[in-house]
Design a protein around this motif. Structure first.
Motif, PDB file in Angstrom:
ATOM      1  N   ILE A   1     -41.247  13.723 -23.788  1.00  0.00           N
ATOM      2  CA  ILE A   1     -39.812  13.660 -24.095  1.00  0.00           C
ATOM      3  C   ILE A   1     -39.078  12.861 -23.027  1.00  0.00           C
ATOM      4  O   ILE A   1     -38.215  12.026 -23.347  1.00  0.00           O
ATOM      5  CB  ILE A   1     -39.233  15.085 -24.229  1.00  0.00           C
ATOM      6  N   GLU A   2     -39.415  13.088 -21.756  1.00  0.00           N
ATOM      7  CA  GLU A   2     -38.766  12.337 -20.676  1.00  0.00           C
ATOM      8  C   GLU A   2     -39.027  10.835 -20.831  1.00  0.00           C
ATOM      9  O   GLU A   2     -38.120  10.015 -20.694  1.00  0.00           O
ATOM     10  CB  GLU A   2     -39.287  12.812 -19.315  1.00  0.00           C
ATOM     11  N   GLY A   3     -40.270  10.483 -21.108  1.00  0.00           N
ATOM     12  CA  GLY A   3     -40.620   9.071 -21.270  1.00  0.00           C
ATOM     13  C   GLY A   3     -39.925   8.445 -22.464  1.00  0.00           C
ATOM     14  O   GLY A   3     -39.405   7.326 -22.386  1.00  0.00           O
ATOM     15  N   LEU A   4     -39.894   9.163 -23.577  1.00  0.00           N
ATOM     16  CA  LEU A   4     -39.247   8.643 -24.775  1.00  0.00           C
ATOM     17  C   LEU A   4     -37.732   8.520 -24.583  1.00  0.00           C
ATOM     18  O   LEU A   4     -37.113   7.580 -25.091  1.00  0.00           O
ATOM     19  CB  LEU A   4     -39.551   9.539 -25.975  1.00  0.00           C
ATOM     20  N   ALA A   5     -37.154   9.460 -23.839  1.00  0.00           N
ATOM     21  CA  ALA A   5     -35.716   9.377 -23.562  1.00  0.00           C
ATOM     22  C   ALA A   5     -35.400   8.094 -22.796  1.00  0.00           C
ATOM     23  O   ALA A   5     -34.432   7.388 -23.106  1.00  0.00           O
ATOM     24  CB  ALA A   5     -35.262  10.599 -22.765  1.00  0.00           C
ATOM     25  N   PHE A   6     -36.228   7.776 -21.814  1.00  0.00           N
ATOM     26  CA  PHE A   6     -36.042   6.551 -21.041  1.00  0.00           C
ATOM     27  C   PHE A   6     -36.218   5.328 -21.935  1.00  0.00           C
ATOM     28  O   PHE A   6     -35.450   4.365 -21.859  1.00  0.00           O
ATOM     29  CB  PHE A   6     -37.030   6.523 -19.879  1.00  0.00           C
ATOM     30  N   ASP A   7     -37.218   5.372 -22.821  1.00  0.00           N
ATOM     31  CA  ASP A   7     -37.451   4.271 -23.768  1.00  0.00           C
ATOM     32  C   ASP A   7     -36.229   4.025 -24.646  1.00  0.00           C
ATOM     33  O   ASP A   7     -35.853   2.882 -24.912  1.00  0.00           O
ATOM     34  CB  ASP A   7     -38.651   4.584 -24.669  1.00  0.00           C
ATOM     35  N   ILE A   8     -35.617   5.112 -25.117  1.00  0.00           N
ATOM     36  CA  ILE A   8     -34.436   4.968 -25.982  1.00  0.00           C
ATOM     37  C   ILE A   8     -33.299   4.305 -25.206  1.00  0.00           C
ATOM     38  O   ILE A   8     -32.640   3.385 -25.707  1.00  0.00           O
ATOM     39  CB  ILE A   8     -33.990   6.335 -26.532  1.00  0.00           C
ATOM     40  N   LEU A   9     -33.062   4.770 -23.979  1.00  0.00           N
ATOM     41  CA  LEU A   9     -31.972   4.209 -23.188  1.00  0.00           C
ATOM     42  C   LEU A   9     -32.207   2.731 -22.885  1.00  0.00           C
ATOM     43  O   LEU A   9     -31.259   1.944 -22.822  1.00  0.00           O
ATOM     44  CB  LEU A   9     -31.796   4.986 -21.877  1.00  0.00           C
ATOM     45  N   LEU A  10     -33.463   2.350 -22.708  1.00  0.00           N
ATOM     46  CA  LEU A  10     -33.792   0.948 -22.430  1.00  0.00           C
ATOM     47  C   LEU A  10     -33.802   0.087 -23.694  1.00  0.00           C
ATOM     48  O   LEU A  10     -33.821  -1.136 -23.610  1.00  0.00           O
ATOM     49  CB  LEU A  10     -35.161   0.851 -21.763  1.00  0.00           C
ATOM     50  N   GLY A  11     -33.829   0.736 -24.851  1.00  0.00           N
ATOM     51  CA  GLY A  11     -33.920  -0.014 -26.095  1.00  0.00           C
ATOM     52  C   GLY A  11     -35.338  -0.414 -26.441  1.00  0.00           C
ATOM     53  O   GLY A  11     -35.564  -1.252 -27.315  1.00  0.00           O
ATOM     54  N   VAL A  12     -36.310   0.196 -25.760  1.00  0.00           N
ATOM     55  CA  VAL A  12     -37.719  -0.078 -26.062  1.00  0.00           C
ATOM     56  C   VAL A  12     -38.106   0.568 -27.388  1.00  0.00           C
ATOM     57  O   VAL A  12     -38.935   0.046 -28.132  1.00  0.00           O
ATOM     58  CB  VAL A  12     -38.625   0.470 -24.927  1.00  0.00           C
ATOM     59  N   ARG A  13     -37.520   1.703 -27.678  1.00  0.00           N
ATOM     60  CA  ARG A  13     -37.813   2.437 -28.901  1.00  0.00           C
ATOM     61  C   ARG A  13     -36.496   2.939 -29.485  1.00  0.00           C
ATOM     62  O   ARG A  13     -35.594   3.313 -28.733  1.00  0.00           O
ATOM     63  CB  ARG A  13     -38.714   3.639 -28.573  1.00  0.00           C
ATOM     64  N   ASP A  14     -36.396   2.960 -30.807  1.00  0.00           N
ATOM     65  CA  ASP A  14     -35.169   3.500 -31.377  1.00  0.00           C
ATOM     66  C   ASP A  14     -35.324   5.020 -31.560  1.00  0.00           C
ATOM     67  O   ASP A  14     -36.442   5.546 -31.506  1.00  0.00           O
ATOM     68  CB  ASP A  14     -34.778   2.791 -32.675  1.00  0.00           C
TER      69      ASP A  14
END
Length: 199
Positions: A168-181
């Motif tokens: 969840i922490e990693g995915l949250a960072f991905d969302i903020l970076l725009g790496v993943r929607d």
């Protein structure tokens, strides 16, 4: 008669101003003065309640914890009765990921606080306490799901809790970076939870 001030409401008002600032610009360069302007009150009024930015951020972390918990409880209420542990985990995940503007702002506050806490151990304590509480709850839910026959009995609930929270922490960072929607992030977590289920 002097106007009565609701001090708890004033603190909530300031906390909401912090979240709005965080949502727009992050908090790295925001000052107490910036937050006072956002809140529509004087700098002195902010300093009356919070003597430093660190003290303010610590309050906002506690405030956000209350808000997230209330949203999780509301989300579980929407599911009706006989809610499975798997469904509870799904609701918790949805509230921990930055899926909308509000949750993105909350995540940015947590990140700003985490950066400051890395150099100030006393500030890290509320984050550690929150993590340990959350880890225990997730492990408990996984254990209950195992006992109910929903999740594989050979799983180590403690380690699975660590893995899920790290994801969840990693995915949250991905969302903020725009790496993943957000939809991809939620789908990834549900894919992981499905892998834990009894087949």
């Amino acid at each position: 008669m002097p106007k009565q001030v609701d001090h708890d409401e004033r603190r909530r008002h300031i906390a909401e101003a912090v979240l709005r600032v965080a949502g727009r610009h992050g908090l790295d360069r925001a000052t107490l003065r910036d937050i006072a302007v956002e809140a529509g009150i004087s700098l002195g009024a902010v300093q009356h309640y919070f003597h430093s930015k660190d003290e303010l951020l610590r309050h906002v972390i506690d405030y956000m914890g209350e808000q997230v918990t209330a949203r999780i409880v509301a989300g579980l209420g929407d599911l009706g009765e006989s809610v499975s542990e798997r469904a509870i985990l799904g609701v918790m995940v949805a509230e921990m990921l930055p899926l909308d503007a509000r949750r993105r702002a909350e995540r940015r506050v947590v990140q700003a606080f985490g950066v400051r806490a890395a150099d100030a151990p006393h500030l890290a304590e509320p984050l550690r306490e929150g993590y340990h509480w959350l880890h225990e709850r997730v492990a408990e839910l996984i254990g209950q799901a195992q006992r109910a026959g929903e999740m594989r009995p050979e799983l180590d609930a403690e380690r699975e809790s660590i893995a899920l929270l790290a994801m969840i922490e990693g995915l949250a960072f991905d969302i903020l970076l725009g790496v993943r929607d957000p939809d991809q992030a939620v789908a990834s977590v549900h894919y992981h939870l499905d892998r834990l289920a009894v087949r």
